[in-house]
Design a protein around this motif. Structure first.
Motif, short mmCIF file in Angstrom:
data_model
loop_
_atom_site.label_atom_id
_atom_site.label_comp_id
_atom_site.label_asym_id
_atom_site.label_seq_id
_atom_site.Cartn_x
_atom_site.Cartn_y
_atom_site.Cartn_z
N ILE A 57 14.65 -22.85 11.60
CA ILE A 57 14.66 -23.89 10.82
C ILE A 57 15.94 -24.69 11.11
O ILE A 57 16.98 -24.34 10.89
CB ILE A 57 14.65 -23.68 9.23
CG1 ILE A 57 13.37 -22.88 8.98
CG2 ILE A 57 14.42 -24.96 8.54
CD1 ILE A 57 13.17 -22.27 7.45
N LEU A 58 15.79 -25.93 11.51
CA LEU A 58 16.95 -26.71 11.94
C LEU A 58 17.13 -27.98 11.07
O LEU A 58 16.23 -28.63 10.85
CB LEU A 58 16.92 -27.09 13.24
CG LEU A 58 16.83 -25.84 14.40
CD1 LEU A 58 16.75 -26.83 16.01
CD2 LEU A 58 17.86 -25.13 14.52
N LEU A 59 18.26 -28.06 10.84
CA LEU A 59 18.95 -29.26 9.91
C LEU A 59 19.55 -30.20 10.75
O LEU A 59 20.63 -30.02 11.51
CB LEU A 59 19.73 -28.62 8.68
CG LEU A 59 21.05 -29.44 8.19
CD1 LEU A 59 20.18 -30.67 7.20
CD2 LEU A 59 21.94 -28.86 7.40
N LYS A 60 19.38 -31.56 10.53
CA LYS A 60 20.08 -32.73 11.08
C LYS A 60 20.44 -33.28 9.80
O LYS A 60 19.49 -33.99 9.04
CB LYS A 60 19.31 -33.53 12.12
CG LYS A 60 20.05 -34.39 13.05
CD LYS A 60 20.72 -33.48 13.98
CE LYS A 60 22.10 -33.96 14.64
NZ LYS A 60 23.04 -33.91 13.71
N GLU A 61 21.66 -33.70 9.61
CA GLU A 61 22.17 -34.10 8.27
C GLU A 61 21.96 -35.85 8.51
O GLU A 61 21.87 -36.17 9.70
CB GLU A 61 23.60 -33.87 8.23
CG GLU A 61 23.86 -32.58 7.67
CD GLU A 61 25.30 -31.98 7.29
OE1 GLU A 61 26.17 -32.95 7.71
OE2 GLU A 61 25.50 -31.15 6.70
N PRO A 62 22.09 -36.36 7.33
CA PRO A 62 21.90 -37.96 7.47
C PRO A 62 22.78 -38.56 8.27
O PRO A 62 23.95 -38.18 8.40
CB PRO A 62 22.00 -38.25 6.09
CG PRO A 62 21.65 -37.21 5.30
CD PRO A 62 22.34 -36.09 5.84
N ARG A 63 22.42 -39.67 8.72
CA ARG A 63 23.32 -40.57 9.63
C ARG A 63 24.12 -39.79 10.88
O ARG A 63 25.36 -39.93 11.07
CB ARG A 63 24.30 -41.09 8.86
CG ARG A 63 23.44 -42.37 7.77
CD ARG A 63 24.48 -43.15 6.93
NE ARG A 63 23.34 -44.15 6.13
CZ ARG A 63 24.09 -45.13 5.46
NH1 ARG A 63 25.46 -45.14 5.36
NH2 ARG A 63 23.47 -45.66 4.60
N SER A 64 23.53 -39.05 11.56
CA SER A 64 24.08 -38.02 12.43
C SER A 64 23.29 -37.82 13.71
O SER A 64 22.04 -38.34 13.56
CB SER A 64 24.56 -36.62 12.05
OG SER A 64 23.47 -35.91 11.51
#
Length: 213
Positions: free
Chosen positions: A135-142
């Motif tokens: 499960i991969l996370l990409k944070e906001p505005r990144s």
């Protein structure tokens, strides 16, 4: 009627530049229950924190598979794996992180066996030869780096927004969170960015037996 020439867009561009080739984004004939995916994700993050992939900013991974009996195989840089990038104006390609043997990540982690992700893993394993499933996370505005990976990747968006875009070889596409399964040609240079104001969450699997034309 008069025409304001300042509002006319110049469309005098080459024909081949008007055509976008989306063949590096291939939607599969499989679909999962998006409500169950989101419910299972919310269940996991109540007790599990994201690995930062060895200090990568705005990135996180929760591994669903590991090398049998080896919980260290999903920690640190191994949560990310080797990739190649061109980090500066020289355009010289360099490798980052550590190489992992994807074929050895065959054990579904027991802590998550009571979630819908186990059913998803079982279904996908019948159709594809999988490496790591995360499960991969990409944070906001990144954004990620402009890079390429050793193999294609399977994506199931779980939480996304219209500003979350993936770019493969300069062609951009949004993948909706509707239970659909996509395989993307990550062996080409690509990027993903989250232009929204909430986390972008995808289930991502390395696919070892998938060939793009």
């Amino acid at each position: 009627m008069t025409i304001d020439n300042k509002n006319i867009v110049n469309l005098d561009i080459k024909k081949e530049e008007k055509i976008l080739d989306f063949s590096d984004f291939q939607k599969q004939n499989i679909k999962f229950d998006i409500d169950k995916l989101q419910e299972s994700y919310n269940q996991i993050v109540q007790t599990k924190k994201f690995e930062d992939g060895g200090g990568i900013a705005h990135f996180g991974a929760i591994s669903l598979t590991q090398i049998p009996g080896d919980p260290d195989s999903v920690k640190g840089s191994k949560a990310r794996g080797v990739y190649w990038t061109k980090p500066d104006k020289s355009g010289k390609e360099v490798s980052r992180d550590v190489r992992v043997d994807e074929s050895t990540y065959s054990e579904f982690i027991k802590d998550y066996e009571n979630t819908y992700f186990k059913e998803v893993f079982d279904v996908l394993s019948l159709k594809f030869k999988l490496g790591r499933v995360r499960i991969l996370l990409k944070e906001p505005r990144s954004t990620l780096s402009w890079h390429r990976d050793p193999e294609p990747r399977l994506h199931i968006p779980i939480i996304t927004n219209p500003g979350a875009i993936m770019v493969v070889d300069h062609v951009a596409k949004h993948l909706p969170a509707d239970g659909s399964v996509w395989i993307t040609n990550n062996t080409k240079y690509h990027n993903a960015f989250n232009g929204g104001e909430e986390n972008r969450i995808h289930l991502v699997a390395c696919v070892l037996d998938y060939k793009f034309n």
